[in-house]
Write an enzyme that holds these catalytic residues in place. Sequence first.
Site, PDB file in Angstrom:
ATOM      1  N   ALA A   1       0.921  -1.098  -0.143  1.00  0.00           N
ATOM      2  CA  ALA A   1       0.082   0.052   0.053  1.00  0.00           C
ATOM      3  C   ALA A   1       0.914   1.188   0.058  1.00  0.00           C
ATOM      4  O   ALA A   1       2.014   0.994   0.479  1.00  0.00           O
ATOM      5  CB  ALA A   1      -0.786   0.157   1.135  1.00  0.00           C
ATOM      6  N   PHE A   2       0.265   2.228  -0.281  1.00  0.00           N
ATOM      7  CA  PHE A   2       1.275   3.535  -0.774  1.00  0.00           C
ATOM      8  C   PHE A   2       1.587   3.804   0.705  1.00  0.00           C
ATOM      9  O   PHE A   2       2.868   4.968   0.550  1.00  0.00           O
ATOM     10  CB  PHE A   2       0.345   4.805  -1.336  1.00  0.00           C
ATOM     11  CG  PHE A   2      -0.203   5.711  -0.509  1.00  0.00           C
ATOM     12  CD1 PHE A   2      -1.575   5.413   0.100  1.00  0.00           C
ATOM     13  CD2 PHE A   2       0.329   6.895  -0.196  1.00  0.00           C
ATOM     14  CE1 PHE A   2      -2.304   6.293   0.864  1.00  0.00           C
ATOM     15  CE2 PHE A   2      -0.038   7.880   0.588  1.00  0.00           C
ATOM     16  CZ  PHE A   2      -1.381   7.584   1.089  1.00  0.00           C
ATOM     17  N   LYS A   3       1.156   3.577   1.909  1.00  0.00           N
ATOM     18  CA  LYS A   3       1.588   4.129   3.194  1.00  0.00           C
ATOM     19  C   LYS A   3       3.190   3.667   3.279  1.00  0.00           C
ATOM     20  O   LYS A   3       3.942   4.400   3.981  1.00  0.00           O
ATOM     21  CB  LYS A   3       1.024   3.603   4.295  1.00  0.00           C
ATOM     22  CG  LYS A   3      -0.366   3.768   4.217  1.00  0.00           C
ATOM     23  CD  LYS A   3      -0.765   5.074   4.535  1.00  0.00           C
ATOM     24  CE  LYS A   3      -2.273   5.341   5.189  1.00  0.00           C
ATOM     25  NZ  LYS A   3      -3.221   5.231   3.937  1.00  0.00           N
ATOM     26  N   ASP A   4       3.639   2.743   2.557  1.00  0.00           N
ATOM     27  CA  ASP A   4       4.965   2.397   2.727  1.00  0.00           C
ATOM     28  C   ASP A   4       5.856   3.188   2.220  1.00  0.00           C
ATOM     29  O   ASP A   4       7.015   3.241   2.588  1.00  0.00           O
ATOM     30  CB  ASP A   4       5.151   0.978   1.787  1.00  0.00           C
ATOM     31  CG  ASP A   4       4.612  -0.332   2.293  1.00  0.00           C
ATOM     32  OD1 ASP A   4       4.743  -0.482   3.616  1.00  0.00           O
ATOM     33  OD2 ASP A   4       4.166  -1.021   1.595  1.00  0.00           O
TER      34      ASP A   4
ATOM     35  N   MET B   1       6.490   5.591   5.109  1.00  0.00           N
ATOM     36  CA  MET B   1       6.727   5.045   6.380  1.00  0.00           C
ATOM     37  C   MET B   1       8.106   4.477   6.244  1.00  0.00           C
ATOM     38  O   MET B   1       8.953   4.452   7.317  1.00  0.00           O
ATOM     39  CB  MET B   1       5.713   3.900   6.642  1.00  0.00           C
ATOM     40  CG  MET B   1       5.567   3.743   8.178  1.00  0.00           C
ATOM     41  SD  MET B   1       4.727   5.109   8.943  1.00  0.00           S
ATOM     42  CE  MET B   1       3.095   4.873   8.834  1.00  0.00           C
TER      43      MET B   1
END
Length: 461
Positions: free
Chosen positions: A106-109, A112
């Site tokens: 997911a784009f949160k990676d 993060m």
Amino acid sequence: MEYVSTRGGSGPVSFADACLSGLAPDGGLYTPVEYPKLAPAKPGESYFELATRILSAFSAGSISPDVMAGLVEKAYSSFAHQSVTPLNQVGPDRWLLELHHGPTLAFKDVAMQIIAQIYDHLLAERGERLTVLCATSGDTGGAAAAAFAGLNSVDVFILHPYGRISPIQRRFMTSTGASNVHNLALDGDFDGCQAIVKSLFGDTAFRDEVSLSGVNSINWTRIAAQSVYFAAAQGALGADRKLRFVVPTGNFGDALAAYVAARCGMLNGLELVSAVNANRTMVDLMETGSLSKRSAIATHSPAMDIALPSNAERLLFEVMGREPSKLKNFYDSFTQSGEAELDDQSKGALKCVGVKAVSIDDDVTAREMNRLYDETGTLQCPHTAVGSASAREVPTDCVDVILSTAHAAKFPETISEVTGKTPPLPERSESFLARDEEFDRLEADLGKVREYIRERVGGAR
Ligand SMILES: *Cc1c(COP(=O)(O)O)cnc(C)c1O
């Protein structure tokens, strides 16, 4: 580079302080005193080079470009694609910007992974430890677990509602095997987890005792990291082309990163569609200039089921001419009465920033998932489908760049219900998901969670 709170009660502080504290102590969001002037992506400049250049500008005075290059290398070498966020053409003048090639799909990676490296570097330099605490209903927890796993200076505690998140999302958090990642499954729902996190952050004595820190999307570092792929997409498609970015939106962090990329001079103007599901706060704000309190509605795109988009505060700060007292009055009024309205001047400025919001319901989202499969032969996640459907709703002369925010395999239940097909899991995730899970189940009780954290943090020191 220095940062001030949007509400005027904190700063200027260094990048290091803004990054490590997350939320400003006055409840506002840190924002740069002045946007740096940055050249657009140069031909041949790699994602790594571009990220180093942009993040070095935002962290000037705290982290040198040489050090940043090393942190960027560590953060993004775990991505499955060499260009980190590749573009995939799905039609004439229609592209998907794929943000899901990181370890948890997911784009949160993207944000993060680098924030974890920056934390580790800054804390090692200061000889300090921090405790990162977050509640998750899905993607954020997994991305945080994957990014912070095994780092020396950070303990991570992730609260999720027991039995209420999808098995694949849970496994990404609970299978890291790292002793500094602690998963708590609480009885109850996400709001219960979130309430406990908020109370713990509000408990000043506890907050200081364990050095609590937040990495949710109000942390400026995430916005800075996300501005990189907008600049990269503009570079890849040509500096002279007019692009329209279509951004599936929850907290408005990703959309704000596009605004920032444009403000710093890295885009050819700004044309942005903030694509929301039935949670239409952004549509009302953009159309009427007022913000009203609502409850979140559950939809096919759960990562966007957010009633109050926290990063809208940074956009409103700009349209109010960066006057903290105006912004503070606006949010004070919102907190007291559940309503707030911009003055005419700010409304006028909001109309001119180049942002339009579009709301897409579950039926249209489902239809779009099937349509995308028919057109491209690939299954797309429901969040991406909200973006794609929004793009169709508002015609444009620009080249459309739709952000693909998660891999389809992350939402197998919804996708098979809607399309009758099961998205295959990428091979690299299979081994990860075969590992043993580790989590502790606990009552959703503030005192018990506080004790749990206290014991684990104490043990690690
Ligand atoms: C978090 C998330 C979003 C929303 O991003 P914001 O920055 O909160 O607007 C969209 N899609 C997916 C898959 C997400 O995980």
